[in-house]
Design a protein around this motif. Sequence first.
Motif, PDB file in Angstrom:
ATOM      1  N   TYR A 298      -2.139 -10.150   9.665  1.00 53.15           N
ATOM      2  CA  TYR A 298      -1.062 -10.921   8.890  1.00 53.15           C
ATOM      3  C   TYR A 298      -0.209 -11.134   9.051  1.00 53.15           C
ATOM      4  O   TYR A 298       0.731 -12.131   9.086  1.00 53.15           O
TER       5      TYR A 298
ATOM      6  N   ARG B 234      -7.452 -15.057   7.068  1.00 50.79           N
ATOM      7  CA  ARG B 234      -8.868 -14.907   7.047  1.00 50.79           C
ATOM      8  C   ARG B 234      -9.779 -15.510   8.230  1.00 50.79           C
ATOM      9  O   ARG B 234     -11.035 -15.113   7.835  1.00 50.79           O
TER      10      ARG B 234
ATOM     11  N   PRO C  11       0.749  -9.058   3.421  1.00 51.05           N
ATOM     12  CA  PRO C  11      -0.020  -9.520   2.506  1.00 51.05           C
ATOM     13  C   PRO C  11       0.122  -9.809   1.116  1.00 51.05           C
ATOM     14  O   PRO C  11       0.552  -7.868   0.638  1.00 51.05           O
ATOM     15  N   SER C  12      -0.130  -9.829   0.068  1.00 47.17           N
ATOM     16  CA  SER C  12      -0.169  -9.677  -1.271  1.00 47.17           C
ATOM     17  C   SER C  12      -2.123  -8.524  -1.732  1.00 47.17           C
ATOM     18  O   SER C  12      -2.967  -9.448  -0.662  1.00 47.17           O
TER      19      SER C  12
ATOM     20  N   GLU D 235      -2.333 -16.630   6.875  1.00 46.47           N
ATOM     21  CA  GLU D 235      -3.153 -15.867   6.713  1.00 46.47           C
ATOM     22  C   GLU D 235      -4.204 -16.942   6.948  1.00 46.47           C
ATOM     23  O   GLU D 235      -5.376 -16.505   6.791  1.00 46.47           O
ATOM     24  N   ASP D 236      -4.335 -17.477   7.785  1.00 41.99           N
ATOM     25  CA  ASP D 236      -5.497 -18.190   8.374  1.00 41.99           C
ATOM     26  C   ASP D 236      -5.712 -16.944   9.135  1.00 41.99           C
ATOM     27  O   ASP D 236      -7.251 -17.103   9.892  1.00 41.99           O
TER      28      ASP D 236
ATOM     29  N   TYR E 133      -3.168  -5.744   8.164  1.00 39.69           N
ATOM     30  CA  TYR E 133      -1.498  -6.159   8.250  1.00 39.69           C
ATOM     31  C   TYR E 133      -1.527  -6.546   8.841  1.00 39.69           C
ATOM     32  O   TYR E 133      -0.627  -7.504   9.297  1.00 39.69           O
TER      33      TYR E 133
ATOM     34  N   THR F 117      -4.036 -11.925  -1.844  1.00 35.71           N
ATOM     35  CA  THR F 117      -4.655 -12.259  -0.317  1.00 35.71           C
ATOM     36  C   THR F 117      -5.731 -11.816  -0.272  1.00 35.71           C
ATOM     37  O   THR F 117      -7.003 -12.314  -0.276  1.00 35.71           O
ATOM     38  N   VAL F 118      -5.678 -10.456   0.173  1.00 36.25           N
ATOM     39  CA  VAL F 118      -6.853  -9.491   0.450  1.00 36.25           C
ATOM     40  C   VAL F 118      -7.830  -9.687  -0.115  1.00 36.25           C
ATOM     41  O   VAL F 118      -9.074 -10.018   0.426  1.00 36.25           O
TER      42      VAL F 118
ATOM     43  N   THR G 227      -9.627 -11.748  -2.638  1.00 35.03           N
ATOM     44  CA  THR G 227      -9.682 -13.414  -2.212  1.00 35.03           C
ATOM     45  C   THR G 227     -10.678 -13.876  -1.029  1.00 35.03           C
ATOM     46  O   THR G 227     -11.730 -13.591  -1.276  1.00 35.03           O
ATOM     47  N   LEU G 228      -9.469 -13.626   0.034  1.00 34.74           N
ATOM     48  CA  LEU G 228     -10.242 -13.356   1.682  1.00 34.74           C
ATOM     49  C   LEU G 228     -12.189 -13.049   1.829  1.00 34.74           C
ATOM     50  O   LEU G 228     -12.882 -13.149   2.328  1.00 34.74           O
TER      51      LEU G 228
ATOM     52  N   ASP H  13     -14.710 -14.411  -0.534  1.00 36.92           N
ATOM     53  CA  ASP H  13     -14.253 -15.619   0.003  1.00 36.92           C
ATOM     54  C   ASP H  13     -15.589 -15.294   1.301  1.00 36.92           C
ATOM     55  O   ASP H  13     -16.467 -16.062   1.984  1.00 36.92           O
TER      56      ASP H  13
END
Length: 197
Positions: free
Chosen positions: A120, A129, A164-165, A125-126, A117, A168-169, A171-172, A175
């Motif tokens: 973030y 990621r 972060p939500s 987010e960058d 965290y 978001t975590v 999804t990353l 990804d």
Amino acid sequence: MTTTERDYHGYTPMDYDADSEADEVYQMCLSSLLAHAPIEPDDVVLDIGTGTGLVAFELASKCDHVLGRDIYDEWLRYAREKAEKRGIENVSFGHGSFREPNVDEPIDVVVVSYALYMAYDEGGEDELRAAIDGLASLNSRCVVVADKMHFGPVQSPSDYETLPSMGTVATLLVDAGFTLTDIEIITESVGVIIATR
């Protein structure tokens, strides 16, 4: 500890251990991590953001070896001293970050506890990621994130830290090539995500 380290954390490694031991939510998160992380006896586990080694020491009895990595030298010295006093020989500590974990051997499982965290909080987010991509580059079969994140709508933003939500975590992690296999919600802002490949 440098002035920056002291200012950022606000207290010493000893204070952190005392606070963590007394923090019921932290203890619930640690219990969930230990109960759900798919760690095998012959695994090499990376505990990134190890701090004082609290999680690394708990993991030591479950696997072959734990590599604790952190960016704060005084905290690493303190963790080494604790390992020596406890006679724990299958844990080693060294300097490393999300982007540069400083690991030369194959890693089976990556554990991140109460550290991701901060990426973030520092860079949005960058930066989150980049941190997750750095961990994914280790090609472990699993990443366990036991951390602060929002598991629901944000009621009111914090002046202390930006979290972060969970989405978001998640999804990353996806990804970066992982599949979510378990999510344990401890509170609305703390939980555990297990991601495997």
